[in-house]
Each structure stands twice: as structure tokens, then as C-alpha cells.
Design a protein around this motif. Sequence first.
Motif, PDB file in Angstrom:
ATOM      1  N   PRO A 309       0.974  -1.167   0.038  1.00 51.96           N
ATOM      2  CA  PRO A 309       0.000  -0.045   0.012  1.00 51.96           C
ATOM      3  C   PRO A 309       0.860   1.143  -0.050  1.00 51.96           C
ATOM      4  CG  PRO A 309       0.012  -1.076   2.268  1.00 51.96           C
ATOM      5  CD  PRO A 309       0.942  -1.875   1.345  1.00 51.96           C
ATOM      6  N   VAL A 310       0.816   2.159  -0.871  1.00 48.13           N
ATOM      7  CA  VAL A 310       1.378   3.422  -1.151  1.00 48.13           C
ATOM      8  C   VAL A 310       0.441   4.542  -1.141  1.00 48.13           C
ATOM      9  CG1 VAL A 310       3.453   2.282  -2.076  1.00 48.13           C
ATOM     10  CG2 VAL A 310       1.627   3.229  -3.536  1.00 48.13           C
ATOM     11  N   GLY A 311       1.088   5.695  -0.788  1.00 53.77           N
ATOM     12  CA  GLY A 311       0.088   7.141  -0.871  1.00 53.77           C
ATOM     13  C   GLY A 311       0.574   8.044   0.257  1.00 53.77           C
ATOM     14  N   ASP A 312       0.338   8.982   0.564  1.00 48.94           N
ATOM     15  CA  ASP A 312       0.632   9.880   1.576  1.00 48.94           C
ATOM     16  C   ASP A 312      -0.152   9.683   2.857  1.00 48.94           C
ATOM     17  OD1 ASP A 312       1.399  12.537   2.921  1.00 48.94           O
ATOM     18  OD2 ASP A 312      -0.735  13.135   2.554  1.00 48.94           O
ATOM     19  N   ALA A 313      -1.646   9.002   2.758  1.00 47.08           N
ATOM     20  CA  ALA A 313      -2.393   8.447   3.630  1.00 47.08           C
ATOM     21  C   ALA A 313      -1.697   7.301   4.415  1.00 47.08           C
ATOM     22  CB  ALA A 313      -3.904   7.983   3.031  1.00 47.08           C
ATOM     23  N   VAL A 314      -1.019   6.561   3.719  1.00 46.12           N
ATOM     24  CA  VAL A 314      -0.496   5.557   4.418  1.00 46.12           C
ATOM     25  C   VAL A 314       0.666   5.971   5.274  1.00 46.12           C
ATOM     26  CG1 VAL A 314       0.930   3.531   4.053  1.00 46.12           C
ATOM     27  CG2 VAL A 314      -0.900   3.983   2.496  1.00 46.12           C
ATOM     28  N   SER A 315       1.425   6.946   4.859  1.00 48.68           N
ATOM     29  CA  SER A 315       2.824   7.246   5.592  1.00 48.68           C
ATOM     30  C   SER A 315       2.244   8.025   6.720  1.00 48.68           C
ATOM     31  CB  SER A 315       3.808   8.112   4.577  1.00 48.68           C
ATOM     32  OG  SER A 315       3.110   9.174   4.077  1.00 48.68           O
ATOM     33  N   ALA A 316       1.133   8.962   6.298  1.00 48.03           N
ATOM     34  CA  ALA A 316       0.997   9.874   7.481  1.00 48.03           C
ATOM     35  C   ALA A 316       0.083   9.092   8.549  1.00 48.03           C
ATOM     36  CB  ALA A 316      -0.334  10.936   6.787  1.00 48.03           C
ATOM     37  N   THR A 317      -0.634   8.108   7.997  1.00 43.92           N
ATOM     38  CA  THR A 317      -1.157   7.334   9.140  1.00 43.92           C
ATOM     39  C   THR A 317      -0.287   6.652  10.326  1.00 43.92           C
ATOM     40  OG1 THR A 317      -3.034   6.780   7.877  1.00 43.92           O
ATOM     41  CG2 THR A 317      -2.611   5.208   9.721  1.00 43.92           C
ATOM     42  N   MET A 318       0.789   6.091   9.708  1.00 44.26           N
ATOM     43  CA  MET A 318       1.880   5.417  10.523  1.00 44.26           C
ATOM     44  C   MET A 318       2.842   6.536  11.348  1.00 44.26           C
ATOM     45  SD  MET A 318       3.421   2.867   7.660  1.00 44.26           S
ATOM     46  CE  MET A 318       4.230   1.821   8.734  1.00 44.26           C
ATOM     47  N   LEU A 319       2.801   7.584  10.986  1.00 45.50           N
ATOM     48  CA  LEU A 319       3.604   8.966  11.567  1.00 45.50           C
ATOM     49  C   LEU A 319       2.474   9.354  12.769  1.00 45.50           C
ATOM     50  CD1 LEU A 319       4.893  10.988   8.790  1.00 45.50           C
ATOM     51  CD2 LEU A 319       6.212   9.631  10.227  1.00 45.50           C
TER      52      LEU A 319
END
Length: 372
Positions: A309-319
Motif C-alpha cells: 500500500p502506497v500514498g500519503d495517507a499510508v505514511s501519515a497514518t503511521m506517523l
Amino acid sequence: MPMIVVMEDDAGTRMLVASVLKKDGYIVLTAEDGEQGLKLVEQHRPALIISDVQMPGMNGFQMLAAVRQNPLISATPVILLTSLQERGHMRLGMNTGADDYITKPFRPGELREAAAAQLNKRAMQAALQSMAVGAAVQTALEDQKHKLAKLYEQRLAKELSDRWPAGDGNSGDERFEQATVLFADMLHYAALAEQLSPAELSDLVKRFYGSAGDTVHLFGARYMQFVGEGMLAVFVDSTDTKSVNHGLRAARAALGLVDSAHRMRLFLRTHFAGHELPRFDVSVALHSGAVTLTRLQDPLHDTMAQTLPVGDAVSATMLLQKQAPAHGWAIAASVSMLRGVTGAVRTGGRALIELPGRSAPLDAAELTGLAL
């Protein structure tokens, strides 16, 4: 179409807000201050109020207090407008009865999103009551009775092969303009690993994430994977969820994970009574946005592929998940995600959270439960 009353002393901002809302078909009445706006609200009883905080005469907080004290209009949702320099106002506004706030300067899309969320509140509450799995899932989240176990078995047996990624490498990327990402991580994992044997730690991890995997699958996750000691799941709209949107299903899954953590604490207390183990807790984050499930092919093995899964939503959720424990929140949800489930969930504190590597803070709140 619904009527909206806009209160803003700055003519340019007032014109912008009214123009954006009128383009979406709403009937818009405007006022230059809180006193004029309150008279319009009492006379026309609109579906929504949007008000600046700092206005001459009656300010936004005074107007809000007057609305909440009048039984004829007290239930009218109110969105406050405030600047980034006035962050303290957001806490005061939410504590005095505001339904949402927007920081200036704002994007037209953010205004549309916030207004639509409040106006759709009743529809969301009706959808919550008619959820296909509502009765069984509500019982499950409260006490995990035998009905939940039976529901798990039925859905897992029927849908596992259809709904979970097959990993055959034959399908292409899947792109979703709107999805909700859930990331959960065990807190104090290092301390637990230090005090438990590898076999004991393995049993703990299997027990928790076995239940966690069942939970996210029960609520219709499109994709799930483990990341270190954490778990990442993606929820999207699909044809077999009977109009229950991805955000609400992800919220229910997050609450189920917190409930699973409570059961794990009871398990550890019973089976490791002589150990002074750290409290077992899970931290969960939710955020919505565009997500792509991309297929990564192994160049040496044609039959081996992975989905990422890729995208800004993925990285922002983990942060966001990494920052949530500092606020004391078991479940942190972005306000953009919460606006999609307005009226269906309960929230606690709210804050602008700085995320490492990102230029702007993320507006987020604590998710505490489902609306009854």
C-alpha cells in the motif's frame, strides 16, 4: 437545499465562504457580526452555522453560547473559523459546544468537506442504525460473546479466499481515490520482549494479532499486512458492505483492537501473575485519503509477488500512530477521516499534531467510541 448562516466581519472572507457554499447549491445568508447572525438564525433556523471567532460586538463564542441556550435552535451544528495564531481558541470552541472548526486560511475543499459532514450527520446516524452487522458487532465490542465467534467463523470461512489478496501476481495495481488506513502497534513491546522468553513472546504476539486479524477482516478490510510489531490495514468502499462506508468500518475495527488489548491484559495478569510486566496496550491511528495497492513482482520468481500500500495517507497514518501515545490517546484519527463519519462516532481531545518530515501539522482527535 439546506440553508447556512455565515457570520464573518471580514468582507473578503465572508464573500469567499458564501461563494463556495452557493456553488454547491446551498442557500446562504450572511452577517457581519454575531448579533446580526444570531437574529438570522433565530428567524430562519438554518441547517448549519459557520462563524468567525473574532468579531466586533458579539464574538463567535458568545454567539455559540446564545445558540446553545435557546431550545429552538440549540441543536444547530456550528463550525468556527479561526486562524493558526489562535490555536487556543479551538480547545475553547470545542469545549463550549462547537461541532467543528476550520483554521484560516482554508482551502475551498476543506470548507465543503466540513459543511457536508455536519449536514450529513443525520443520514450517518440512520446508516449506523441500519448497519448489516450492527447488532452482532455492537455485542462483540462490548463483551465478545459467543455470537461474535460464530460470526467470525461464518465470515472467515465464506470470504477469506475472495476478499484477501491472493498473492498470485496476476492482478495489477488497485487505485482508490478514497480509503481509510488503519495502523496499530503494540506499546512497550521491547520491555515485554526483555522479560518474556521467545516462546512466551511468540504466544503473546500470535494471540493478539490472531484476534486483530480476525477483527479487521470482520469489518471488511481490503488489505492487511504486518509491519514490524505493527499491523497495517486498508478499508475501501465495496459492494458487499451494504452502504457502510470505509471510515466507519475502520473505526469499528480500531475499537475492536482496543478491546482485544484489554483481553490481552487479563490474559497476562492470569498467566504471568509472578511477573512485573509492563501494561499491555495498543496504539491505533486512522487517516483517510488516496491509496494505491501496488503489486511488486519478484524478478527471479514469476509466481512470487507482494502487494504494497502506497500514498500519503499510508505514511501519515503511521506517523500519526507514533505521536498518539504522547497525547494519551488509544485511537488517534485525523479530522479529515472523522468528517466522513460525523454523527456515528464519539471523540475526545483534539490537537494539531506535528508529524516528522511533514511541512504542516495534522488536525487530529481522539476516537473514544460509537455514537449511541
